[in-house]
Design an enzyme around this catalytic site. Sequence first.
Site, mmCIF file in Angstrom:
data_model
loop_
_atom_site.group_PDB
_atom_site.id
_atom_site.type_symbol
_atom_site.label_atom_id
_atom_site.label_comp_id
_atom_site.label_asym_id
_atom_site.label_seq_id
_atom_site.Cartn_x
_atom_site.Cartn_y
_atom_site.Cartn_z
ATOM 1 N N TYR A 160 8.301 -7.774 10.874
ATOM 2 C CA TYR A 160 9.045 -6.554 10.530
ATOM 3 C C TYR A 160 9.143 -5.631 11.744
ATOM 4 C CZ TYR A 160 10.387 -2.423 7.787
ATOM 5 O OH TYR A 160 11.043 -1.320 7.280
ATOM 6 N N VAL A 202 3.103 1.954 -1.651
ATOM 7 C CA VAL A 202 2.019 2.723 -2.256
ATOM 8 C C VAL A 202 2.499 3.647 -3.384
ATOM 9 C CG1 VAL A 202 2.011 4.600 -0.531
ATOM 10 C CG2 VAL A 202 -0.092 3.994 -1.721
ATOM 11 N N SER A 204 5.172 3.529 -5.440
ATOM 12 C CA SER A 204 5.547 2.816 -6.672
ATOM 13 C C SER A 204 4.324 2.140 -7.285
ATOM 14 C CB SER A 204 6.670 1.815 -6.393
ATOM 15 O OG SER A 204 6.368 1.053 -5.260
ATOM 16 N N PHE A 206 1.132 3.088 -7.190
ATOM 17 C CA PHE A 206 0.251 4.070 -7.845
ATOM 18 C C PHE A 206 0.885 4.580 -9.140
ATOM 19 C CE2 PHE A 206 -2.382 5.643 -3.908
ATOM 20 C CZ PHE A 206 -2.909 4.371 -3.774
ATOM 21 N N GLY A 222 -8.972 4.868 1.863
ATOM 22 C CA GLY A 222 -7.977 5.865 1.437
ATOM 23 C C GLY A 222 -7.827 7.017 2.405
#
Length: 337
Positions: A160, A202, A204, A206, A222
């Site tokens: 990517y 992340v 979507s 969560f 985190g």
Amino acid sequence: MGAFQGAGRNPRQNQSKRRILVAGGAGFLGSHLCERLLNDGQEVICIDNFSTGRLENLRHLLRFDAFSFVRHDIVEPIDLPIDEIYNLACPASPPHYQADPIHTTKTSVLGSLNLLELAARSNARIFQASTSEVYGDPHVHPQPESYWGNVNPFGPRSCYDEGKRCAEALFHDFHQQYGVQTKIARIFNTYGPHMRADDGRVVSNFIVQALKGDDITIYGDGAQTRSFCYVDDLIEGFVRLMRAPASLDAPVNLGNPGEFTVAELAEKVIALTGSSSKIVYLPLPVDDPRQRRPDISVAKRELNWEPSIQLAYGLKSTIAYFERLLARSAGAFAEVA
Ligand code: NAD
Ligand code: UDP
């Protein structure tokens, strides 16, 4: 100049209604962009291979006579009469772009090449959806466009990151060699309606986990940070960049400078959904950047653009979208069962 000697005049160029190609238009950002351009009175042709994009994202656009779509993979050349091109085609979520990394690289490199050749033949302006991933795991914080980045060229994210970096180089060279009018947006993490429930990114993840009462999966401790931009703000930035003077060919950061840890994001989602989900900690993926925040001085100065939508508002709107999406899929499941 070889192949593109005929380029230089586009008979449609002075018309106010432009024919705009949106590659990747069935995806999250692409579908919002198509809608915005149609509402602005433009003609839009969406091309997409529907790998991560969905027909569902386009259904509300079918009422526009000026909208059409073609199933096409940009890895293959395409020829269409066109005035402008937005290249958004590329899976953007790590699990999706890592599922077929060779095709991801082909999409960014061969796909960009095909669309740049089309732009050169048609004398069309072309926009590239680049990414903050070109900065890798940055040593400079926040990241200005002048920072060259810290990217691992040999790892699971390389398909990517390096594909997008090569695409930027191609945009640079088509501009220099053939005079193609190019625009490059370096997009920082963006969220909103039309993301897939299984997107894997992340925000979507969560929200879907919170709404279903599943465990919320924090990778690592985190403490890593991201800056989250709501989709409407970003699309406004796209359109302003595309309309900016031709002299603005260098990459421009587009994103929201508000920076949050992933743990803070989890807490916000839990609070806004009123979920009883508990947080679990999973291993941090390889080469996961530790921090990311855009320096948007260039966008402010050159485009008079900055985001206006606060994270809490954007999350509420995205939560409402996923509530509807999950309710619809539960209904469909009940019908089949
Ligand atoms: P998405 O996965 O929802 O959309 C990508 C779209 O491109 C999908 O419709 C997919 O089917 C299509 N596509 C993929 N490969 C293709 C190919 N070879 N030929 C034709 N179509 C193809 O992702 P998104 O979040 O909407 O991202 C859109 C663009 O913006 C991508 O180029 C991505 O790299 C870039 N970007 C997005 C973000 C973000 O936070 N959303 C951040 C940085 C960069
Ligand atoms: N992340 C997480 N839980 C998830 C999905 C992602 O903690 O369920 C983390 C991920 O490791 C990264 C951050 O959230 O640190 C943003 O990940 P995302 O895939 O959304 O975007 P990117 O890493 O490409 O910026």
